[in-house]
Every structure is written in C-alpha cells, then in structure tokens.
Design a protein around this motif. Structure first.
Motif, PDB file in Angstrom:
ATOM      1  N   VAL A 155       0.758  -1.109   0.015  1.00 37.37           N
ATOM      2  CA  VAL A 155       0.136  -0.120   0.129  1.00 37.37           C
ATOM      3  C   VAL A 155       0.958   1.328   0.185  1.00 37.37           C
ATOM      4  O   VAL A 155       0.364   2.263  -0.659  1.00 37.37           O
ATOM      5  CB  VAL A 155      -1.014   0.120   1.368  1.00 37.37           C
ATOM      6  N   ALA A 156       2.148   1.006   0.701  1.00 40.63           N
ATOM      7  CA  ALA A 156       2.857   2.485   0.627  1.00 40.63           C
ATOM      8  C   ALA A 156       3.368   2.809  -0.482  1.00 40.63           C
ATOM      9  O   ALA A 156       3.585   3.968  -0.854  1.00 40.63           O
ATOM     10  CB  ALA A 156       4.268   2.179   1.588  1.00 40.63           C
ATOM     11  N   ASP A 157       3.440   1.901  -1.592  1.00 34.27           N
ATOM     12  CA  ASP A 157       3.875   2.180  -2.921  1.00 34.27           C
ATOM     13  C   ASP A 157       2.834   2.615  -3.971  1.00 34.27           C
ATOM     14  O   ASP A 157       3.070   3.066  -5.148  1.00 34.27           O
ATOM     15  CB  ASP A 157       4.531   1.253  -3.383  1.00 34.27           C
ATOM     16  N   MET A 158       1.657   2.764  -3.653  1.00 31.63           N
ATOM     17  CA  MET A 158       0.453   2.935  -4.382  1.00 31.63           C
ATOM     18  C   MET A 158       0.205   4.639  -4.400  1.00 31.63           C
ATOM     19  O   MET A 158       0.368   5.255  -3.521  1.00 31.63           O
ATOM     20  CB  MET A 158      -0.696   2.335  -3.796  1.00 31.63           C
ATOM     21  N   THR A 159      -0.176   4.889  -5.431  1.00 31.89           N
ATOM     22  CA  THR A 159      -0.579   6.349  -5.812  1.00 31.89           C
ATOM     23  C   THR A 159      -1.999   6.425  -5.261  1.00 31.89           C
ATOM     24  O   THR A 159      -2.847   5.414  -4.996  1.00 31.89           O
ATOM     25  CB  THR A 159      -0.565   6.414  -7.409  1.00 31.89           C
ATOM     26  N   PRO A 160      -2.370   7.697  -5.038  1.00 29.19           N
ATOM     27  CA  PRO A 160      -3.851   7.823  -4.700  1.00 29.19           C
ATOM     28  C   PRO A 160      -4.905   7.271  -5.351  1.00 29.19           C
ATOM     29  O   PRO A 160      -5.726   6.919  -4.692  1.00 29.19           O
ATOM     30  CB  PRO A 160      -4.095   9.530  -4.647  1.00 29.19           C
TER      31      PRO A 160
END
Length: 494
Positions: A438-443
């Motif tokens: 999740v930390a690497d995901m865009t909005p």
C-alpha cells in the motif's frame, strides 16, 4: 459402592469441573479461536512484509480453514479409533510446531503450507477435545460446568484475539503465531497428567472421503482465488474449477459406498434439514469473508493501526452476543426461519451500506453502526440454525448432525472467501489498481483498492441474501426447536 467406583473410573472428574483437565481442554480451544481471529488483523502487515499477492493473502486464511474443515470429521474418528488422549496430544503438538513454522516463514509458500498444517492439527485436536469433555467429566452439574467453560472460550477468544492480536501485530505479525508455541507446550506438559486415556474402537476410517472433500474444495478455491490474476481462461484455473467439481462428485460416490461414511446420506432425507445446512453454509461464507476485508479496509484505506482495528471490531462481538441471547429466548416461541431471515436481512442491509463507504469514512459516523448492526444480524441468524440441524432426531444422531453443521460452516467459508476475493481483486484491477504494498500506491491506486474491498462487502451482502432466501424453506416449528434444545442437553448429560 461398586457403582461409585465404576463411575469414578469412567469419569475421572466427578465433583468439580475447574481443574487441570478443563484448563488443558479449554486452553486448546482458546488458542485455536485466537489463531482464527488474529490472522485477519495481521493480513495487511503480512502482505507488506512478505510481498504477498492478493491471492496469496487470501490463501493465508483459506489454507487453514480448508484443512481444518475438511479433516474435522476424520479427526474426531481418529480419537475414537486410537484413544482420545493420544490423538489430542498429537493434534496439539502438530498445531504447535506448525505455529512455529508460521512465525518463522520467509515467503508465501512456507507460510501457506504451515497454515495448512495448523489446520490439520486443529482438525485433530478440536473435535477430540470436545469428546474428551464428555468422557472426563461426570454427567450432571460437573459436565455442564465443563461444557460452559469450554464454550465460553470461543467468546473470550474472539474478543481477546481482537485486542491481543492487534497489539502483537503492532510489534510484529510473527508474534501472533509464535505466541502459540509456549501456550501449546504448556498444554502438552499438563495433558499427560491431567487427561485419562480412552479405549480405542475398531473403526473403518473414511480416509478417502476426507481427502477427496478437502482436495475438491481446495481445487475450487484455487480456481476462484487465482482466476482474477491468472485469467479465467488459464489452464490452471480451469483445471482447478473442473477438477474440484470432479473430486467433489467422487466424494459423493465414495460416501454412498463407505462402510463408515463421514457424511451419512440418511441424515439428509429431511428437506428442512437440507435447507438448514445450506443456510449454515451461506452464513459461514459471510462470517468468514467479512472479517478479512473489513480489517484490510480500515488498515489499508483508513489508516488504522492493527490495534485500533482490533478495538474497532469489539462492538461486533457485543452485537452478536446480544442477538444470540435474544434469539435463544425467541427460538422456542417464533418459527426459527423468521429469526434466520430477519438476521440475514439485517446483515444484508448493513453490508450494502458498508459497500458505499470510501476513504472519507469515519469510525463513529460510519463504521460503528455497521459493526454493531452486522454483528446483531449474524447473531440473530446463527443461534437457531444449529438447533434446526438436530430438530426431530434421536439422541444418537445429535452428535453426527452437530459435527456436520460445524463442518458446513467451516469448510464453505473458504469457498465464500474465494468468490468474494475474486470479486474484490477484479474490481480493483478494473479500476486501475495494482497488487502490492500500500505504501507504494498512488492515490488513484489506493482508491481502486478501497473500491475492491467495499465490493467484497457487496459480495458478502449477496451471500447474506441467499442465506435469507434459503431459510424460507426451513419449516421446523418452535416446538421442535424446544425439543432439540432438550435433546441436546440430555445428550450432554448422558
């Protein structure tokens, strides 16, 4: 005097339930309930740490339940055949070793395999522990106290697991499994002196039936779980779905011919009972599928810590307990199908509301009413169903029917999670989302992930609606339910 001595030999505990024996047996129950509860809370951290795919994340939950549910009936028969104390100790030992392997897992494959072995240990130890309660404690008040303590561990474990599991996950998800090791070792050390061995019986074990049922459900779950990522036309996915259906068909053939079948077809001649088992399966799917996706939504989308997520779910247990108390009183006055329908419809409405939530949701404004409402609906539905399963049967059939009802709930849970999980992953991917940390995901990707999670709640709502529809075909009367309650109590005291 001879009668008294005979009774003492047959029932090692005759005066007071609380002692080492009930500590051992209820401790095992608490450990296994805790394990089932905390795994859902830790999924987000496990996926991030081990880099699990969405399907791999689901397998952490389903691999345990598949072996647990698929082998539970066989596990109970093993205790009858080889001695319950011996088999119980073996099951706890396997569960403890598997818990250690889960805590030390370095990749997805190792964790999923260890979880499957945990399920095998639970399938051996759990039904054997229930049987040991009947052979250890004398009929009457002592056994009633023991059964009450044993049953209370389910409720205590569910609530405690939410808090303890959340707190342990804050430190490391590995501790939710490693904590089982010292508990398991303590249970093993006490079991040798606290429990009395039972004589084995000469039984023809239905091993082919247990293996076919477990493999068939596993293959079907594999097809639904891997379909969204591998493609529904993938040879592996098609082989899983078609092969699973073939294995389950073979299971039915074996059961019709088995000398001592796990699934006696004579118990299914009553249409009302068949409808009851189907409703139990659907409710089991809802309960099994709901927890992981709500836990993932509040942590991945709303940013809750594992501990805060666990505390947020405590009102669910309160709603369920309140409804269970109400349902137990009404079940002997109102047709049970209306209680099940009402509970399933309340759950349906609550989950439909949950399907509309997004990243702007708040706990007090949105989630609290959802958690309480769905908990109350589930509690209203689950109490009458086990009583319907044993309504109108003789005392000798209560045990097998109760066991089959429990297996229906446990074994079909992973099938429900596979279907709901496929819906969630497909929705996330179709909205431009990705599988990963999740930390690497865009909005935008995080929004797509949230849409997948809430679409999973819509899938759970559909399952609740199917449970309500199925319950309409249950025609047992309040009088039959009251007789079932009395027969169940008599069977416990026998």
């Amino acid at each position: 005097m001879a009668v008294s001595d005979s009774t003492a030999v047959k029932y090692p505990v005759t005066t007071r339930a609380f002692g080492l024996a009930i500590v051992v047996l209820s401790g095992m129950q608490l450990m296994m309930v805790l394990d089932g509860t905390v795994a859902s809370l830790a999924l987000a951290r496990i996926q991030e740490d081990l880099g699990l795919s969405d399907s791999g994340r689901n397998w952490v939950i389903t691999s345990y339940a598949l072996t647990f549910g698929g082998l539970m009936l066989l596990g109970g028969r093993l205790g009858d055949a080889f001695g319950r104390k011996r088999v119980f100790i073996g099951g706890v030992a396997l569960f403890t070793v598997a818990s250690l392997l889960c805590g030390l897992a370095m990749n997805e494959g190792m964790l999923v395999a260890a979880r499957a072995f945990q399920g095998v240990g639970a399938a051996i130890a759990s039904p054997t522990a229930m049987a040991l309660v009947a052979t250890t404690f004398a009929p009457g008040p002592v056994r009633n106290q023991a059964i009450a303590i044993f049953a209370a561990m389910t409720g205590v474990g569910s609530v405690t697991g939410l808090i303890v599991g959340g707190a342990l996950t804050e430190v490391s998800w590995r501790w939710i499994f490693l904590i089982n090791v010292p508990i398991g070792l303590a249970i093993l050390a006490l079991a040798f002196g606290a429990l009395t061995e039972t004589a084995g019986e000469r039984l023809q074990l239905d091993v082919p039936g247990a293996v076919l049922a477990t493999l068939g459900c596993t293959a079907v779950v594999f097809g639904f779980t891997e379909g969204p990522e591998m493609g529904w036309g993938s040879p592996a996915v098609l082989a899983g779905l078609v092969g699973g259906a073939a294995l389950l068909a073979a299971f039915l053939v074996v059961e019709r011919r088995a000398e001592n079948p796990l699934l006696p077809f004579s118990l299914f001649r009553n249409r009302d009972r068949v409808a009851t088992f189907v409703a139990i399966a659907f409710i089991g799917m809802v309960m099994f599928s709901l927890a992981p996706f709500v836990a993932l939504f509040v942590q991945d989308v709303l940013g809750f810590t594992p501990l805060r997520a666990g505390l947020a779910f405590v009102p669910f247990a309160g709603g369920l307990g309140t409804a269970a108390f109400v349902a137990s009183k009404l079940a002997v006055r109102v047709q049970p199908r209306w209680l099940v329908v009402a509970g399933a419809l309340i759950t349906f409405v609550g989950l439909l509301y949950g399907a509309t939530l997004d990243g702007s949701a708040t706990y007090l404004g949105d989630l609290l009413v959802l958690v309480l409402g769905v908990g109350f609906g589930v509690g209203l539905a689950v109490v009458p169903l086990p009583l319907c399963a044993i309504a109108g049967v003789g005392p000798h059939e209560i045990g097998p029917l109760t066991a089959i009802a429990q297996v229906a709930q446990v074994l079909f849970g992973p099938v429900g999670l596979a279907v709901v999980g496929a819906m969630a992953t497909s929705r996330t991917l179709s909205r431009g989302g990705v599988s990963g940390a999740v930390a690497d995901m865009t909005p935008q990707q995080l929004d797509a992930l949230g849409q997948g999670y809430t679409f999973a709640l819509f899938g759970c709502a559909v399952l609740a609606a199917l449970a309500a529809l199925t319950a309409l075909f249950i025609r047992f009367t309040p009088e039959q339910v009251a007789q079932a309650q009395a027969a169940e109590k008599a069977a416990q005291q026998a």
